[in-house]
Design a protein around this motif. Structure first.
Motif, PDB file in Angstrom:
ATOM      1  N   ALA A   1       0.835  -1.214   0.000  1.00 37.24           N
ATOM      2  CA  ALA A   1       0.000   0.000   0.000  1.00 37.24           C
ATOM      3  C   ALA A   1       0.862   1.254   0.000  1.00 37.24           C
ATOM      4  CB  ALA A   1      -0.927  -0.012   1.206  1.00 37.24           C
ATOM      5  N   VAL A   2       1.980   1.210   0.707  1.00 32.45           N
ATOM      6  CA  VAL A   2       2.891   2.357   0.734  1.00 32.45           C
ATOM      7  C   VAL A   2       3.488   2.591  -0.650  1.00 32.45           C
ATOM      8  CG1 VAL A   2       5.103   3.182   1.637  1.00 32.45           C
ATOM      9  CG2 VAL A   2       3.438   2.150   3.179  1.00 32.45           C
ATOM     10  N   ILE A   3       3.985   1.530  -1.282  1.00 32.55           N
ATOM     11  CA  ILE A   3       4.587   1.670  -2.607  1.00 32.55           C
ATOM     12  C   ILE A   3       3.546   2.121  -3.627  1.00 32.55           C
ATOM     13  CG2 ILE A   3       5.793   0.466  -4.467  1.00 32.55           C
ATOM     14  CD1 ILE A   3       6.995  -1.389  -2.385  1.00 32.55           C
ATOM     15  N   ILE A   4       2.349   1.557  -3.543  1.00 39.41           N
ATOM     16  CA  ILE A   4       1.270   1.962  -4.453  1.00 39.41           C
ATOM     17  C   ILE A   4       0.982   3.449  -4.323  1.00 39.41           C
ATOM     18  CG2 ILE A   4      -1.228   1.758  -4.840  1.00 39.41           C
ATOM     19  CD1 ILE A   4      -0.892  -1.263  -4.252  1.00 39.41           C
ATOM     20  N   ASN A   5       0.907   3.931  -3.104  1.00 38.63           N
ATOM     21  CA  ASN A   5       0.635   5.351  -2.879  1.00 38.63           C
ATOM     22  C   ASN A   5       1.733   6.227  -3.475  1.00 38.63           C
ATOM     23  OD1 ASN A   5      -1.005   7.474  -1.472  1.00 38.63           O
ATOM     24  ND2 ASN A   5       0.940   7.789  -0.409  1.00 38.63           N
TER      25      ASN A   5
ATOM     26  N   ARG B   1      -0.537  -1.552  -9.094  1.00 38.48           N
ATOM     27  CA  ARG B   1      -0.334  -2.646  -8.134  1.00 38.48           C
ATOM     28  C   ARG B   1       0.676  -3.674  -8.661  1.00 38.48           C
ATOM     29  NH1 ARG B   1      -2.411  -4.784  -3.506  1.00 38.48           N
ATOM     30  NH2 ARG B   1      -2.080  -7.026  -3.274  1.00 38.48           N
ATOM     31  N   ALA B   2       0.597  -3.993  -9.943  1.00 38.75           N
ATOM     32  CA  ALA B   2       1.538  -4.956 -10.511  1.00 38.75           C
ATOM     33  C   ALA B   2       2.968  -4.450 -10.376  1.00 38.75           C
ATOM     34  CB  ALA B   2       1.203  -5.222 -11.980  1.00 38.75           C
ATOM     35  N   MET B   3       3.175  -3.164 -10.634  1.00 47.17           N
ATOM     36  CA  MET B   3       4.520  -2.610 -10.505  1.00 47.17           C
ATOM     37  C   MET B   3       4.961  -2.607  -9.043  1.00 47.17           C
ATOM     38  SD  MET B   3       6.292   0.729 -12.071  1.00 47.17           S
ATOM     39  CE  MET B   3       6.925  -0.353 -13.349  1.00 47.17           C
ATOM     40  N   ALA B   4       4.039  -2.323  -8.142  1.00 47.79           N
ATOM     41  CA  ALA B   4       4.376  -2.336  -6.715  1.00 47.79           C
ATOM     42  C   ALA B   4       4.789  -3.730  -6.272  1.00 47.79           C
ATOM     43  CB  ALA B   4       3.191  -1.841  -5.888  1.00 47.79           C
ATOM     44  N   VAL B   5       4.080  -4.748  -6.754  1.00 48.99           N
ATOM     45  CA  VAL B   5       4.431  -6.139  -6.427  1.00 48.99           C
ATOM     46  C   VAL B   5       5.836  -6.460  -6.943  1.00 48.99           C
ATOM     47  CG1 VAL B   5       3.900  -8.557  -6.909  1.00 48.99           C
ATOM     48  CG2 VAL B   5       2.061  -6.969  -6.315  1.00 48.99           C
ATOM     49  N   MET B   6       6.135  -6.035  -8.175  1.00 52.02           N
ATOM     50  CA  MET B   6       7.455  -6.284  -8.738  1.00 52.02           C
ATOM     51  C   MET B   6       8.544  -5.607  -7.908  1.00 52.02           C
ATOM     52  SD  MET B   6       9.082  -5.126 -12.420  1.00 52.02           S
ATOM     53  CE  MET B   6       9.338  -3.450 -11.830  1.00 52.02           C
ATOM     54  N   ILE B   7       8.335  -4.342  -7.560  1.00 51.01           N
ATOM     55  CA  ILE B   7       9.325  -3.601  -6.777  1.00 51.01           C
ATOM     56  C   ILE B   7       9.535  -4.262  -5.424  1.00 51.01           C
ATOM     57  CG2 ILE B   7       9.743  -1.417  -5.572  1.00 51.01           C
ATOM     58  CD1 ILE B   7       8.319  -0.025  -7.932  1.00 51.01           C
ATOM     59  N   ASN B   8       8.431  -4.649  -4.778  1.00 47.85           N
ATOM     60  CA  ASN B   8       8.526  -5.278  -3.466  1.00 47.85           C
ATOM     61  C   ASN B   8       9.280  -6.599  -3.538  1.00 47.85           C
ATOM     62  OD1 ASN B   8       7.889  -5.402  -0.642  1.00 47.85           O
ATOM     63  ND2 ASN B   8       6.330  -6.915  -1.117  1.00 47.85           N
ATOM     64  N   ALA B   9       8.934  -7.427  -4.524  1.00 46.01           N
ATOM     65  CA  ALA B   9       9.573  -8.740  -4.650  1.00 46.01           C
ATOM     66  C   ALA B   9      11.057  -8.611  -4.964  1.00 46.01           C
ATOM     67  CB  ALA B   9       8.868  -9.548  -5.739  1.00 46.01           C
ATOM     68  N   CYS B  10      11.400  -7.719  -5.865  1.00 50.03           N
ATOM     69  CA  CYS B  10      12.816  -7.535  -6.221  1.00 50.03           C
ATOM     70  C   CYS B  10      13.609  -6.970  -5.051  1.00 50.03           C
ATOM     71  CB  CYS B  10      12.935  -6.624  -7.440  1.00 50.03           C
ATOM     72  SG  CYS B  10      12.366  -7.380  -8.979  1.00 50.03           S
ATOM     73  N   ASN B  11      13.028  -6.026  -4.334  1.00 52.61           N
ATOM     74  CA  ASN B  11      13.711  -5.459  -3.167  1.00 52.61           C
ATOM     75  C   ASN B  11      13.975  -6.537  -2.127  1.00 52.61           C
ATOM     76  OD1 ASN B  11      14.351  -2.743  -3.533  1.00 52.61           O
ATOM     77  ND2 ASN B  11      12.254  -2.093  -3.165  1.00 52.61           N
TER      78      ASN B  11
ATOM     79  N   THR C   1       4.617   0.921 -19.620  1.00 51.68           N
ATOM     80  CA  THR C   1       3.192   0.845 -19.306  1.00 51.68           C
ATOM     81  C   THR C   1       2.457   2.126 -19.707  1.00 51.68           C
ATOM     82  OG1 THR C   1       3.535   1.683 -17.048  1.00 51.68           O
ATOM     83  CG2 THR C   1       3.597  -0.715 -17.360  1.00 51.68           C
ATOM     84  N   ARG C   2       3.189   3.221 -19.836  1.00 40.52           N
ATOM     85  CA  ARG C   2       2.541   4.488 -20.230  1.00 40.52           C
ATOM     86  C   ARG C   2       2.450   4.642 -21.733  1.00 40.52           C
ATOM     87  NH1 ARG C   2       6.363   6.314 -16.718  1.00 40.52           N
ATOM     88  NH2 ARG C   2       7.426   7.422 -18.407  1.00 40.52           N
ATOM     89  N   ALA C   3       3.164   3.801 -22.456  1.00 31.93           N
ATOM     90  CA  ALA C   3       3.200   3.926 -23.929  1.00 31.93           C
ATOM     91  C   ALA C   3       1.851   3.532 -24.545  1.00 31.93           C
ATOM     92  CB  ALA C   3       4.296   3.036 -24.476  1.00 31.93           C
TER      93      ALA C   3
ATOM     94  N   ASP D   1       5.379  11.634 -10.888  1.00 33.60           N
ATOM     95  CA  ASP D   1       5.121  12.370 -12.124  1.00 33.60           C
ATOM     96  C   ASP D   1       5.111  11.446 -13.337  1.00 33.60           C
ATOM     97  OD1 ASP D   1       5.036  14.667 -10.628  1.00 33.60           O
ATOM     98  OD2 ASP D   1       7.072  15.322 -11.140  1.00 33.60           O
ATOM     99  N   ASP D   2       5.924  10.402 -13.284  1.00 31.10           N
ATOM    100  CA  ASP D   2       6.030   9.485 -14.419  1.00 31.10           C
ATOM    101  C   ASP D   2       5.585   8.078 -14.037  1.00 31.10           C
ATOM    102  OD1 ASP D   2       8.085   8.957 -12.692  1.00 31.10           O
ATOM    103  OD2 ASP D   2       9.604   8.675 -14.250  1.00 31.10           O
ATOM    104  N   GLY D   3       4.642   7.989 -13.110  1.00 32.93           N
ATOM    105  CA  GLY D   3       4.182   6.695 -12.638  1.00 32.93           C
ATOM    106  C   GLY D   3       3.367   5.949 -13.674  1.00 32.93           C
ATOM    107  N   PRO D   4       3.166   4.654 -13.450  1.00 33.07           N
ATOM    108  CA  PRO D   4       2.386   3.855 -14.392  1.00 33.07           C
ATOM    109  C   PRO D   4       0.910   4.224 -14.325  1.00 33.07           C
ATOM    110  CG  PRO D   4       2.879   2.585 -12.427  1.00 33.07           C
ATOM    111  CD  PRO D   4       3.642   3.871 -12.297  1.00 33.07           C
ATOM    112  N   PRO D   5       0.107   3.823 -15.312  1.00 32.31           N
ATOM    113  CA  PRO D   5      -1.336   4.073 -15.259  1.00 32.31           C
ATOM    114  C   PRO D   5      -1.959   3.301 -14.097  1.00 32.31           C
ATOM    115  CG  PRO D   5      -0.795   2.614 -17.072  1.00 32.31           C
ATOM    116  CD  PRO D   5       0.503   3.125 -16.552  1.00 32.31           C
ATOM    117  N   PRO D   6      -3.108   3.763 -13.618  1.00 30.04           N
ATOM    118  CA  PRO D   6      -3.736   3.132 -12.448  1.00 30.04           C
ATOM    119  C   PRO D   6      -3.883   1.620 -12.562  1.00 30.04           C
ATOM    120  CG  PRO D   6      -4.857   5.176 -12.978  1.00 30.04           C
ATOM    121  CD  PRO D   6      -3.867   4.942 -14.079  1.00 30.04           C
ATOM    122  N   SER D   7      -4.174   1.122 -13.766  1.00 27.49           N
ATOM    123  CA  SER D   7      -4.387  -0.312 -13.931  1.00 27.49           C
ATOM    124  C   SER D   7      -3.102  -1.125 -13.738  1.00 27.49           C
ATOM    125  CB  SER D   7      -4.947  -0.605 -15.330  1.00 27.49           C
ATOM    126  OG  SER D   7      -4.029  -0.204 -16.336  1.00 27.49           O
ATOM    127  N   GLN D   8      -1.947  -0.467 -13.781  1.00 29.46           N
ATOM    128  CA  GLN D   8      -0.667  -1.159 -13.674  1.00 29.46           C
ATOM    129  C   GLN D   8       0.069  -0.874 -12.365  1.00 29.46           C
ATOM    130  OE1 GLN D   8       0.400  -3.352 -15.972  1.00 29.46           O
ATOM    131  NE2 GLN D   8      -1.511  -2.995 -17.089  1.00 29.46           N
TER     132      GLN D   8
END
Length: 217
Positions: free
Chosen positions: A152-156, A171-181, A215-217, A162-169
């Motif tokens: 929830a913190v990463i999602i927020n 949570r998926a990006m947050a999961v990736m960041i969390n898992a890789c970290n 994801t923004r493309a 400014d260059d974040g992914p679209p809303p639909s993506q």
């Protein structure tokens, strides 16, 4: 990007401590017991945690430990949340003012690095509890709640980038960041910040930034 307030942090990460009981003013015993539980967990792990050891470490009676936390599981749950809040606070301090996905990822990594320098046993404790959660359903619930809070913190943070992914993506990006970290932290605990580890983290940062752009493309 305005960093989340303290209240927002607690909402996102999950409250660490249960609300204080009404009645007499706090004597600090509840806090001392929680600190003692964390210390015992860091030193002896889940298997070594007992009400008696926590009471002795805190300098309090066993009935008082039970009064405040109920059981060993109650101590584990409160300890897990306390450790998660500490990690979250360090990360949020490190990303204060971040406006891009790259700044967020690097800031989170820097915050975790600072925490590892202070006390690596905190990170070891998280991974130990995560391992125990495979066979202990009650611990699994705690770890699941902690992970959801951290997500929830990463999602927020990503939502406000400014260059974040679209809303639909997001949570998926947050999961990736969390898992890789988590994987990178575990590697550092096992082998230290080797040159290969440094390169691996840089590859992760670049890959995550590229993924956000894609994801923004």
């Amino acid at each position: 990007m305005t960093p989340p307030s303290t209240a927002a942090r607690n909402t996102a990460a999950g409250s660490t401590l249960a609300p204080a009981r009404r009645g007499r003013p706090s004597t600090g015993a509840r806090e001392r017991i929680l600190e003692a539980a964390i210390e015992v967990l860091k030193s002896e792990g889940y298997a070594g945690l007992t009400i008696a050891k926590v009471a002795a470490t805190a300098g309090e009676s066993k009935p008082l430990v039970v009064y405040h936390y109920g059981s060993k599981q109650g101590l584990v749950e409160a300890s897990g949340r306390a450790v998660a809040e500490l990690i979250t606070a360090e990360a949020l301090d490190a990303v204060a003012g971040a406006r891009t996905v790259e700044e967020i990822i690097r800031g989170v990594a820097a915050g975790v690095d600072d925490l590892l320098e202070q006390d690596e046993r905190l990170a070891r404790l998280y991974f130990y509890l995560a391992a125990v959660s495979v066979v202990e359903p009650e611990v699994r619930r705690t770890i699941t709640d902690v992970n959801e809070g951290w997500l929830a913190v990463i999602i927020n943070l990503l939502k406000h980038a400014d260059d974040g992914p679209p809303p639909s993506q997001v949570r998926a990006m947050a999961v990736m960041i969390n898992a890789c970290n988590q994987g990178l932290v575990l590697e550092r605990i096992e082998r230290g910040p080797t040159p290969e580890w440094e390169r691996a983290r840089e590859l992760f940062v670049r890959s995550a930034v590229a993924a956000a752009s894609h994801t923004r493309a």
